[in-house]
Write an enzyme that holds these catalytic residues in place. Sequence first.
Site, PDB file in Angstrom:
ATOM      1  N   GLY A 338       0.820  -1.206   0.000  1.00  0.00           N
ATOM      2  CA  GLY A 338       0.000   0.000   0.000  1.00  0.00           C
ATOM      3  C   GLY A 338       0.852   1.253   0.000  1.00  0.00           C
ATOM      4  O   GLY A 338       2.092   1.199  -0.020  1.00  0.00           O
ATOM      5  N   LEU A 342       2.608   8.934   6.199  1.00  0.00           N
ATOM      6  CA  LEU A 342       3.505  10.014   6.589  1.00  0.00           C
ATOM      7  C   LEU A 342       3.863   9.957   8.063  1.00  0.00           C
ATOM      8  O   LEU A 342       4.853  10.559   8.493  1.00  0.00           O
ATOM      9  CB  LEU A 342       2.856  11.370   6.277  1.00  0.00           C
ATOM     10  CG  LEU A 342       2.527  11.637   4.807  1.00  0.00           C
ATOM     11  CD1 LEU A 342       1.813  12.982   4.664  1.00  0.00           C
ATOM     12  CD2 LEU A 342       3.786  11.614   3.949  1.00  0.00           C
ATOM     13  N   ASP A 392      -9.864  -1.758  16.165  1.00  0.00           N
ATOM     14  CA  ASP A 392      -9.209  -1.617  17.461  1.00  0.00           C
ATOM     15  C   ASP A 392      -7.730  -1.957  17.310  1.00  0.00           C
ATOM     16  O   ASP A 392      -7.324  -2.663  16.377  1.00  0.00           O
ATOM     17  CB  ASP A 392      -9.862  -2.561  18.479  1.00  0.00           C
ATOM     18  CG  ASP A 392      -9.433  -2.246  19.903  1.00  0.00           C
ATOM     19  OD1 ASP A 392      -8.919  -1.134  20.134  1.00  0.00           O
ATOM     20  OD2 ASP A 392      -9.614  -3.104  20.783  1.00  0.00           O
TER      21      ASP A 392
END
Length: 607
Positions: A338, A342, A392
Amino acid sequence: CSRRSESAAPGGEDMEAITNENPAAQAIAQAMIEGFNKHYRIFRETSRRAKESYEAADWQGQLSAVRDRVQFYDDRVNETVQRLHEEFNAESIDDATWQTAKLQYIGLLINHKQPELAETFFNSVTTKILHRDYFNNAYIFTRPAISTDYIESFPPTYSSYYPQDEGLRATIRRIIEDFDWQRPFEDLDRDVNYVMRTVEKHLGEWPKMEVNCQIQVLYSAFYRNKTAYIIGKAINGYQETPFVIAVRHGASGMLYLDTVLLDIWRISLLFSLSRAYFLVDMEVPSGYVQFLRSIMPTKPRSELYTMLGLGKQGKTIFFRDLIAHLRHSNDQFIEAPGIRGLVMLVFTLPSYPYVFKIIKDVFGSSKNMDRATVKQKYLLVRQVDRVGRMADTLEFSNVALPRSRFHPDLIAQLRQLAPSVIEEAGDTLVVKHLYIERRMTPLNIYLDKASDEQIDHAVREYGQAISELAIANIFPGDMLWKNFGVTRYGRVVFYDYDEIEYMTDCNFRKIPPAPNEEAEMSSEPWYSVGPRDVFPEEFATFLLGQQKIRKAFMKHHRQLLDARFWQDAQQKIRDGHVEDFYPYPAELRFCNAFAGEAPEETPPPQA
């Protein structure tokens, strides 16, 4: 204190003698168990009050209980650490005393109702005091020392009912009445009939009742959001049928049965980590986990403990499972596929269905935040109702992993982007802080390979996720496709949290008209922009570049580009409104499944 290897630990008769001659070790063990007992007493009191909040329709109280409970464990650990420092000068305790304290602690757990949780508490306290060189079986519980099988509980973990004594319909009614909610039902006979008809449809036909036919029901209801769940299973000979009955408040304030879930996979979705933790009163939590595992055998125990609000125990079991998996696999950790983030460096182990996330030392130029802010955002996710739309995370510190299992390219990335977060010590690579989440397919990758039909479904799910988060008081901040994932059930879930905000902290605005043509053509905005200002009209610029995606988005979620949608959602939240969220399809609700029908009497099965 001097460091001693596990092989140097005294054993057998020598250890028995040390135990008898070391009152300090006994006092330390007693302080530890008192700290844990205080924690679990407060935990149970909070869970027990969930029934009262449910009866009073105090939905804000329920949300607050889930949020506040997250901090209970760390508070008690820190209290116990402080006590050990003040009373025993913990930093100077010698090796033999630590090891003897562990043995004394084991003795205190022999007849304990939550021994596995108490062992984890011991580890949490000890590892805050000792250097990680001590993190072995001599000083902490690297594996369970006390069995959790057959621990007696009062009240019992589950109740048993025998429908051949009074008939199935009467038994179902009694099961519900035994929860003793202090609110009347709208029409319990009607709702029991709905349950009977749904079960009959699910089974195809009523099987003959065997002599040992029984229905087992967990003693405590499971509370979350506005719903109470009754969880059990019917055992008829060799056939077991799990079920969950959802009980809700009607417009009149009286209770009604909303649905009954009979498919294991649908029941499993109730325990998805993308939802808020349950509030459940349990004397013996291991008994509840064992019962839940009997109806959801593929659900990891770590996730069940976590969803019961026992996150530290979930983490303990998860890490033991991870270490076991590493012993029986040989692939390497690699950078996750993917677009690179940042803020976070993300890696994965291909043979293990999780991703590991590390906060970088230096963020991208567009990210105006620090490490503490990012950690606070991830804590927020654990405290709110995730409404099935946020993954989660498990948070770990000082995780020691075999260095050989890291691909050289990943090690180079770690050294370059997060050198302060790793420590290389011989054959071990220690990650000082990381988050772990369930692995999903990034939405941007999914859309690149999706058919027109799949694009329409995914974009509809994406917009629905944003809408549901908004009414749950969560604004994702960064709404790019890469920050959302697609689960194995086709559900879109948000998983990048460094820019999330409470909806009520944002200022949603409409872009004002340009004063003139020059201003409109300028690269700089002609209007003021505050630090929390959000202009929904701008979403289209960075989200809807592809025609197929734009068409699906405008078809299903045009309102998300209008500031009024967000402002209306904010106002509902400020007014104290708590939205209804259903972790099952609308068509399974009795009000829809039997809409317009007059309930028919369904004869009970023959005994």
